[in-house]
Design a protein around this motif. Structure first.
Motif, PDB file in Angstrom:
ATOM      1  N   LYS A 204      32.569  37.863  51.923  1.00 35.86           N
ATOM      2  CA  LYS A 204      33.532  38.669  50.629  1.00 35.86           C
ATOM      3  C   LYS A 204      34.340  37.269  49.355  1.00 35.86           C
ATOM      4  O   LYS A 204      34.677  37.963  49.369  1.00 35.86           O
ATOM      5  N   GLN A 205      33.816  36.314  50.081  1.00 30.05           N
ATOM      6  CA  GLN A 205      34.142  35.447  49.122  1.00 30.05           C
ATOM      7  C   GLN A 205      34.848  35.769  47.508  1.00 30.05           C
ATOM      8  O   GLN A 205      35.086  34.625  46.732  1.00 30.05           O
ATOM      9  N   VAL A 209      40.617  38.567  46.460  1.00 23.61           N
ATOM     10  CA  VAL A 209      41.922  38.800  47.026  1.00 23.61           C
ATOM     11  C   VAL A 209      41.316  37.423  48.208  1.00 23.61           C
ATOM     12  O   VAL A 209      41.850  36.195  49.094  1.00 23.61           O
ATOM     13  N   ILE A 210      40.151  37.136  48.930  1.00 17.10           N
ATOM     14  CA  ILE A 210      39.238  36.708  49.719  1.00 17.10           C
ATOM     15  C   ILE A 210      38.949  35.107  49.116  1.00 17.10           C
ATOM     16  O   ILE A 210      39.189  34.357  49.965  1.00 17.10           O
ATOM     17  N   HIS A 211      38.458  35.118  48.322  1.00 21.03           N
ATOM     18  CA  HIS A 211      38.639  33.953  46.879  1.00 21.03           C
ATOM     19  C   HIS A 211      39.969  33.489  46.708  1.00 21.03           C
ATOM     20  O   HIS A 211      40.379  31.640  47.932  1.00 21.03           O
ATOM     21  N   GLY A 212      41.319  33.760  46.971  1.00 22.31           N
ATOM     22  CA  GLY A 212      42.201  33.557  46.853  1.00 22.31           C
ATOM     23  C   GLY A 212      42.696  32.545  48.821  1.00 22.31           C
ATOM     24  O   GLY A 212      43.003  31.843  48.935  1.00 22.31           O
ATOM     25  N   MET A 213      42.112  33.349  49.931  1.00 22.48           N
ATOM     26  CA  MET A 213      42.243  33.084  50.998  1.00 22.48           C
ATOM     27  C   MET A 213      42.040  31.545  51.328  1.00 22.48           C
ATOM     28  O   MET A 213      42.507  30.463  51.624  1.00 22.48           O
ATOM     29  N   ILE A 214      40.904  31.624  50.827  1.00 24.48           N
ATOM     30  CA  ILE A 214      39.874  30.569  50.538  1.00 24.48           C
ATOM     31  C   ILE A 214      40.234  29.138  49.702  1.00 24.48           C
ATOM     32  O   ILE A 214      40.591  27.634  50.375  1.00 24.48           O
ATOM     33  N   TYR A 215      41.074  29.571  48.826  1.00 26.37           N
ATOM     34  CA  TYR A 215      40.906  28.370  48.438  1.00 26.37           C
ATOM     35  C   TYR A 215      42.229  28.045  49.324  1.00 26.37           C
ATOM     36  O   TYR A 215      43.334  26.735  49.061  1.00 26.37           O
ATOM     37  N   GLU A 216      43.598  28.544  48.965  1.00 29.90           N
ATOM     38  CA  GLU A 216      45.093  28.511  49.646  1.00 29.90           C
ATOM     39  C   GLU A 216      44.506  27.026  50.888  1.00 29.90           C
ATOM     40  O   GLU A 216      44.978  26.843  51.633  1.00 29.90           O
TER      41      GLU A 216
END
Length: 290
Positions: A204-205, A209-216
């Motif tokens: 789901k990257q 929202v998921i991209h933001g979590m991975i970035y964080e």
């Protein structure tokens, strides 16, 4: 003939090599002497590794593993190996040294592990000369699959995920609050459980929202670890591990924000370690047991 073992908390890759040839490979569960005693490690090696070896007996074993960060912990692994290979020279070191040797060889650089857990070091081409401590699953592991999973599950349980993501996550893993907490707090190695959710985030990257979590996740990693090293602005930053490998594009984006140069990303340190140890064999021969 030597064995090279690269052990994370999830799996251990075993390579069997001579000075110029790879003779075979095997795989067992991962070990972590922070959580496991010698008897448990011995049982897995005896039951799972030995049947894969076809009676191969090593002259030396170089074992690199998660949690091998003190003489007491290292001795648990050494004792388990000696019970099965009593005549072998055995060296047990931290998986961080494996990463440095595999990624940097004999050149200086910053070596990083991003898998189930995370760790980093500053390497001068021979030795690890600085290490911002990895505080493990409870206090640290920024950048790792376990940390990523914690971000996702906390957002799910706190009802912070969009409905489409929450529904997809719940259905994919058949999640309930009690089920998550029961599994997490009863697991022998809870980081493994949290890291299983990294696959969902990979799939789901592209969701913002998921991209933001991975970035964080990666931003916390660079902030708390990599930028603390002297010379990080000019030294190559190298990565090994499944999270670095599969999320490499986002990892590079975040590194660029900090002005860092990512040089190498490997899924596994095995090939680099084989090259490193074959060069040692060619130069110095097989070490003898004391």
């Amino acid at each position: 003939m030597i064995f090279i073992a690269d052990s994370g908390s999830t799996k251990t890759d075993w390579r069997i090599v001579s000075s110029d040839t790879e003779l075979g490979q095997a795989q067992t569960a991962g070990f972590n002497p922070m959580y496991q005693e010698a008897d448990e490690i011995y049982q897995e090696i005896h039951d799972v590794l030995l049947p894969q070896l076809s009676d191969k007996n090593p002259d030396a074993i170089y074992y690199y593993g998660a949690g091998c960060s003190s003489p007491e912990r290292n001795k648990r692994v050494e004792d388990a190996l000696l019970r099965i290979f009593p005549n072998a020279f055995i060296s047990v070191d931290h998986d961080l040294l494996a990463a440095a040797r595999a990624l940097c060889g004999r050149n200086p650089g910053i070596a990083c592990i991003l898998g189930t857990g995370s760790n980093t070091c500053l390497y001068d081409g021979t030795n690890i000369i600085d290490n911002v401590p990895s505080l493990g699953f409870l206090l640290g592991d920024e950048g790792s699959g376990a940390f990523m999973g914690k971000l996702l599950i906390k957002a799910y349980l706190y009802r912070e995920l969009p409905e489409d993501l929450a529904t997809s996550l719940k259905n994919t893993y058949n999640l309930t609050k009690d089920g998550i907490l029961d599994t997490l707090y009863s697991a022998a190695i809870p980081s493994r459980y949290m890291a299983t959710f990294a696959k969902f985030m990979y799939d789901k990257q592209k969701h913002p929202v998921i991209h933001g979590m991975i970035y964080e996740n990666f931003s916390e990693f660079f902030e708390r670890h990599v930028v603390k090293y002297k010379g990080h602005e000019t030294l190559p930053v190298n990565f090994v591990g499944s999270i670095a490998y599969h999320f490499g594009d986002i990892l590079k984006q975040v590194a660029k924000k900090y002005g860092l140069h990512v040089e190498t990303i490997l899924k596994s340190p095995s090939e680099g370690l084989i090259k490193y140890h074959q060069e040692l064999l060619q130069t110095f021969g097989t070490p003898k047991k004391a």
